[in-house]
Design a protein around this motif. Structure first.
Motif, PDB file in Angstrom:
ATOM      1  N   ASN A  41     -26.016   8.367  21.925  1.00 15.08           N
ATOM      2  CA  ASN A  41     -26.203   7.171  22.956  1.00 15.08           C
ATOM      3  C   ASN A  41     -27.710   6.498  23.009  1.00 15.08           C
ATOM      4  O   ASN A  41     -28.604   7.091  22.289  1.00 15.08           O
ATOM      5  N   GLY A  42     -27.702   5.238  23.257  1.00 14.01           N
ATOM      6  CA  GLY A  42     -29.032   4.506  23.148  1.00 14.01           C
ATOM      7  C   GLY A  42     -30.212   5.360  23.610  1.00 14.01           C
ATOM      8  O   GLY A  42     -31.363   5.208  23.375  1.00 14.01           O
ATOM      9  N   TYR A  86     -35.826  -2.437  28.937  1.00 13.94           N
ATOM     10  CA  TYR A  86     -35.011  -1.065  29.392  1.00 13.94           C
ATOM     11  C   TYR A  86     -34.667  -0.105  28.026  1.00 13.94           C
ATOM     12  O   TYR A  86     -34.115  -0.786  26.857  1.00 13.94           O
ATOM     13  N   HIS A  87     -34.967   1.252  28.074  1.00 12.63           N
ATOM     14  CA  HIS A  87     -34.805   2.003  27.039  1.00 12.63           C
ATOM     15  C   HIS A  87     -34.051   3.258  27.373  1.00 12.63           C
ATOM     16  O   HIS A  87     -34.321   4.163  26.830  1.00 12.63           O
ATOM     17  N   ASP A 107     -36.261  -1.712  19.820  1.00  6.93           N
ATOM     18  CA  ASP A 107     -35.074  -1.157  20.577  1.00  6.93           C
ATOM     19  C   ASP A 107     -33.763  -2.304  20.394  1.00  6.93           C
ATOM     20  O   ASP A 107     -33.951  -3.259  20.901  1.00  6.93           O
ATOM     21  N   VAL A 127     -30.757  -1.797  20.525  1.00  6.82           N
ATOM     22  CA  VAL A 127     -29.415  -1.136  21.276  1.00  6.82           C
ATOM     23  C   VAL A 127     -28.540  -2.258  21.352  1.00  6.82           C
ATOM     24  O   VAL A 127     -27.433  -2.191  21.128  1.00  6.82           O
ATOM     25  N   ILE A 128     -28.991  -3.499  21.996  1.00  4.73           N
ATOM     26  CA  ILE A 128     -28.186  -4.355  22.504  1.00  4.73           C
ATOM     27  C   ILE A 128     -28.060  -5.444  21.139  1.00  4.73           C
ATOM     28  O   ILE A 128     -26.850  -6.133  20.634  1.00  4.73           O
TER      29      ILE A 128
HETATM   30  C1  LIG Z   1     -31.738  -2.255  25.130  1.00  7.33           C
HETATM   31  C2  LIG Z   1     -31.368  -0.857  25.576  1.00  7.33           C
HETATM   32  N1  LIG Z   1     -31.776   0.207  25.281  1.00  7.33           N
HETATM   33  C3  LIG Z   1     -31.350   1.449  25.424  1.00  7.33           C
HETATM   34  C4  LIG Z   1     -30.062   1.641  26.166  1.00  7.33           C
HETATM   35  C5  LIG Z   1     -29.836   2.732  26.783  1.00  7.33           C
HETATM   36  O1  LIG Z   1     -28.385   3.303  26.055  1.00  7.33           O
HETATM   37  P1  LIG Z   1     -27.280   3.958  26.538  1.00  7.33           P
HETATM   38  O2  LIG Z   1     -26.532   3.422  27.722  1.00  7.33           O
HETATM   39  O3  LIG Z   1     -26.060   4.121  25.468  1.00  7.33           O
HETATM   40  O4  LIG Z   1     -27.949   5.327  26.740  1.00  7.33           O
HETATM   41  C6  LIG Z   1     -29.488   0.399  26.747  1.00  7.33           C
HETATM   42  C7  LIG Z   1     -28.319   0.445  27.444  1.00  7.33           C
HETATM   43  O5  LIG Z   1     -27.967  -0.605  28.163  1.00  7.33           O
HETATM   44  C8  LIG Z   1     -30.064  -0.971  26.582  1.00  7.33           C
HETATM   45  O6  LIG Z   1     -29.612  -2.225  26.979  1.00  7.33           O
END
Ligand SMILES: Cc1ncc(COP(=O)(O)O)c(C=O)c1O
Length: 384
Positions: free
Chosen positions: A99-100, A125-126, A202, A204-205
């Motif tokens: 996961n992120g 947010y990370h 990051d 992730v999004i």
């Molecule tokens: C920019 C960002 N990084 C990291 C995460 C964390 O990812 P995860 O919820 O898969 O652990 C999120 C989750 O919303 C996020 O928006």
């Protein structure tokens, strides 16, 4: 054939593997085939065609015959890594996580190992791991970390420009709106280079939701480490941390390994996503999203506006109550609306027109006197 897979895995995967206990050198190298081609319950077909009855049981995760977490690395770990790195050429190796949050924590670990520094500065947010949550009260149950949050990317950049040395500066390179994006990233890149701090994006999004797949590609301002998750897993748990050869070759001893890091289910869906989603597809969705946003925002600007970029929006309303009322009326008309609005890349004018029509109906109902019947959305925690 076997050697080819092994060589390829060492080229694109950090440590040459996703799970340490699944790598060939955890077994008997030169005797065992290095990778799994396919699996069928307790039986594996290896990359050289050898059929095996598996007694390792997916490192303990296969309880029944139909369970299928391979005990050695599947070839898909390599295929997916090669496909991702081909599209993100400023990175050379990657590691899979589930996961992120794991991937962001892994990025911090690589940055600390590479620089020999501990301090980490970030905005955005990370994820839920201790390293980040410890700096966002109430942070119950967390222990103190040398990881500091800035409220905005601009404040973070200002701090970086003051020359503060860090293991890493971490940002979501594109949060919601695009103006000034390139200039900000240039400023942060320059500041990081000057203090020899690593720059981490990051994504992730943003990964696979922006033109050219990543903000780093799109803007041409490259980070040292990128993290991606969410969409690249095709709806299944998968995230990656991508680094340069320079970082990979100077970070031996970083331990990132999960039983399910290279699980067949996530890898299959991630490969499908990466092969299906082309640059053209993202560009088309970007254009459609832009048109939709403009049309939606002209319906009743006093009641709501969509903010964000064409593949990711948020709702802006004058009050929380007004927002809840709009969401309520949309829900009653069959549309699930919430804090995040992520259009599907495969939507056509049909879905967008349905949403626009329901927005018009909802706004009309509100203007006629519809009242809120529930409780507006509230944050999980009151943060200080
Ligand atoms: C920019 C960002 N990084 C990291 C995460 C964390 O990812 P995860 O919820 O898969 O652990 C999120 C989750 O919303 C996020 O928006």
């Amino acid at each position: 054939m076997q050697n080819n897979w092994l060589e390829r895995s060492r080229k694109v995967l950090l440590d040459g593997c996703s799970t340490f206990s699944k790598r060939v050198d955890a077994y008997v190298e030169n005797v065992y085939a290095s990778h799994v081609l396919s699996g069928d319950g307790s039986y594996l077909t290896m990359c050289d065609g050898t059929r095996l009855l598996d007694t390792v049981g997916g490192l303990g995760s296969n309880l029944l015959k139909r369970h299928n977490n391979y005990s050695m690395e599947p070839i898909e770990t390599i295929l997916l890594a090669e496909s991702l790195l081909k599209r993100i050429p400023y990175h050379h190796k990657l590691k899979y996580t589930m996961n992120g949050s794991d991937a962001c924590s892994a990025a911090v670990r690589y940055a600390r190992a590479y620089t020999g520094r501990e301090q980490v500065y970030y905005s955005g947010y990370h994820g839920a791991d201790n390293v980040f949550i410890s700096s966002t009260p109430p942070a119950a149950g967390c222990v103190q970390e040398k990881c500091h949050k800035f409220e905005t990317m601009d404040k973070l950049i200002e701090y970086a420009e003051s020359g503060a040395k860090a293991a890493a500066y971490i940002v979501e390179p594109l949060e919601l709106e695009t103006p000034g994006l390139r200039e900000r990233l240039v400023a942060l890149r320059k500041a990081c280079d000057k203090s020899k701090s690593l720059l981490v994006y990051d994504e992730v999004i943003t990964g696979w939701r922006v033109p050219k797949f990543t903000v780093g590609n799109w803007m041409g301002i490259h980070p040292d480490i990128t993290v991606m998750g969410k969409a690249i897993g095709g709806g299944y748990p998968l995230a990656v941390v991508l680094v340069t050869d320079e970082i990979a070759s100077h970070t031996p001893g970083v331990f990132i390994s999960h039983t399910f890091a290279a699980n067949q289910c996530s890898l299959t869906h991630a490969l499908h996503t990466v092969f299906t989603v082309t640059e053209d597809m993202i560009d088309e969705a970007w254009g459609a999203g832009e048109i939709f946003k403009n049309q939606a925002n002209s319906i009743d600007p006093g009641l709501f506006q969509l903010k964000g970029y064409p593949t990711r929006f948020v709702w802006e309303c004058p009050t929380d109550t007004a927002k809840a009322l709009l969401w309520q009326e949309m829900y009653k008309r069959g549309i699930l609306v919430g804090a995040a609005f992520f259009p599907c890349l495969e939507w056509s004018y049909i879905e967008y027109n349905i949403i626009l029509a329901k927005l018009e109906n909802s706004v009309a109902a509100i203007r006629k006197g519809a009242v809120l019947e529930g409780i507006p959305a509230r944050p999980a925690f009151k943060r200080t």
